[in-house]
Write an enzyme that holds these catalytic residues in place. Structure first.
Site, short mmCIF file in Angstrom:
data_model
loop_
_atom_site.label_atom_id
_atom_site.label_comp_id
_atom_site.label_asym_id
_atom_site.label_seq_id
_atom_site.Cartn_x
_atom_site.Cartn_y
_atom_site.Cartn_z
N TYR A 1 -2.30 0.52 9.85
CA TYR A 1 -2.49 -0.16 8.57
C TYR A 1 -1.21 -0.13 7.76
O TYR A 1 -0.72 -1.16 7.29
CB TYR A 1 -3.65 0.49 7.80
CG TYR A 1 -3.74 0.02 6.37
CD1 TYR A 1 -3.97 -1.32 6.07
CD2 TYR A 1 -3.59 0.92 5.31
CE1 TYR A 1 -4.04 -1.75 4.75
CE2 TYR A 1 -3.66 0.50 4.00
CZ TYR A 1 -3.88 -0.84 3.72
OH TYR A 1 -3.94 -1.27 2.43
N THR B 1 0.81 -1.21 0.00
CA THR B 1 0.00 0.00 0.00
C THR B 1 0.85 1.26 0.00
O THR B 1 1.97 1.27 0.55
CB THR B 1 -0.92 0.03 1.24
OG1 THR B 1 -1.56 1.30 1.34
CG2 THR B 1 -0.12 -0.19 2.52
#
Length: 327
Positions: free
Chosen positions: A143, A119
């Protein structure tokens, strides 16, 4: 071709598109998904689906022992930034600890290749945009940290074992299969374009914009929106790259162009012809002001050639899928 390509999270949004692309490329996909976010009906007909966690070594090992695996494409993860801030341990378990188990199972069986769903959140608040892969990784939320830890693990494992990997750092994935076979199906999705087309179709009573005081032209966050079909094409390119014997690689997957939240909303309104309510709210924890990809590495090394680099096209495909889902 006798061996399978294991797709973890293959019943989810991106994973279901991946299985379709693998089938079209003549591969044999096999899916593991715990169905916590994915849907059984999203797995294409004829693709084996095993319901369970990639963090269960006995479960994963048994599947690998009974089905020869040529490569793993690892999507299974939790992906909501604000949720990761509120529930960090859940993210470190599902994203990091479970990936460690999966990689261990692969090493034990000498599975040679892993394509990992990473990501842009690994960059945190970048020093400049577009962001190159060599810029510092300094994630600002659990995250992003949970994904960066998996990149570190893969790097260490690849140095110690005969395994090569591609870590693909996604920017904001959006849209749906151009042929209408798959799309973002969760009614509680947090993706901006998904929420906006739901608002346009009356499935939501408008949408909230979190933060209008960022250091951007209109005060809202800027993101690089990449069509899901182009994203899965990058995975096929990465798989070909690894199979050709090239070294492990980390690549951004984005279009090198950004749109603000308010710009995206205007495009959705224009394409749908609906002027839905927009509510301005305060910032959310863990949201960087701007994330835009530099993508020359993916184009040069992987041979990635985007086909749907157009925000209106992405919105049209998302809108068509949302209409297909019905009320």
């Amino acid at each position: 071709m006798d061996n399978y390509i294991l797709v973890t999270g293959g019943a989810g949004y991106i994973g279901s598109h991946m299985t379709l692309a693998l089938q079209a490329a003549g591969e044999r996909p096999l899916v593991i998904d715990d169905l916590s976010a994915g849907l059984r009906r999203a797995v294409p007909e004829g693709v084996p689906l095993f319901e369970g966690s990639v963090g269960d070594s006995d479960f994963v090992g048994d599947i690998m022992d009974r089905h020869p695996i040529a490569a793993i494409i690892h999507f299974a993860a939790s992906v909501v930034v604000p949720e990761s801030v509120a529930q960090p341990l859940a993210y470190y378990r599902n994203n990091t600890a479970n990936a460690r188990t999966l990689i261990d199972c692969a090493v034990q069986r000498r599975i040679p290749h892993v394509v990992f769903s990473s990501t842009a959140a690994v960059y945190g608040e970048p020093d400049r945009n577009p962001i190159g892969e060599d810029q510092p990784t300094q994630p600002i939320n659990p995250y992003g940290r949970s994904k960066l830890m998996v990149e570190w693990m893969l790097g260490d494992v690849a140095r110690a074992h005969p395994l090569s990997y591609a870590a693909l750092r996604y920017f904001n994935v959006a849209g749906a299969d151009p042929d209408g076979r798959a799309g973002q199906s969760s009614p509680n999705a947090t993706h901006l374009i998904k929420i906006a087309v739901q608002a346009a179709l009356g499935k939501r009573d408008g949408l909230d914009v979190f933060g209008t005081d960022y250091p951007t032209a209109d005060g809202s966050c800027i993101r690089d929106y990449v069509h899901v079909a182009d994203l899965v094409a990058a995975h096929l390119d990465a798989l070909r790259y690894l199979r050709a014997g090239h070294p492990s690689v980390t690549c951004n997957i984005g279009y090198a162009s950004g749109y603000s939240v308010l710009q995206v909303i205007e495009v959705v309104k224009r394409v749908s012809g609906v002027d839905f309510p927009v509510r301005l709210q305060g910032r959310r924890a863990g949201d960087p002001a701007a994330l835009v990809a530099a993508n020359e590495r993916a184009k040069t090394l992987l041979g990635w050639t985007p086909r749907y680099d157009d925000l209106e096209t992405i919105v049209r495909h998302a809108l068509a899928w949302e209409r297909r889902l019905g009320a």
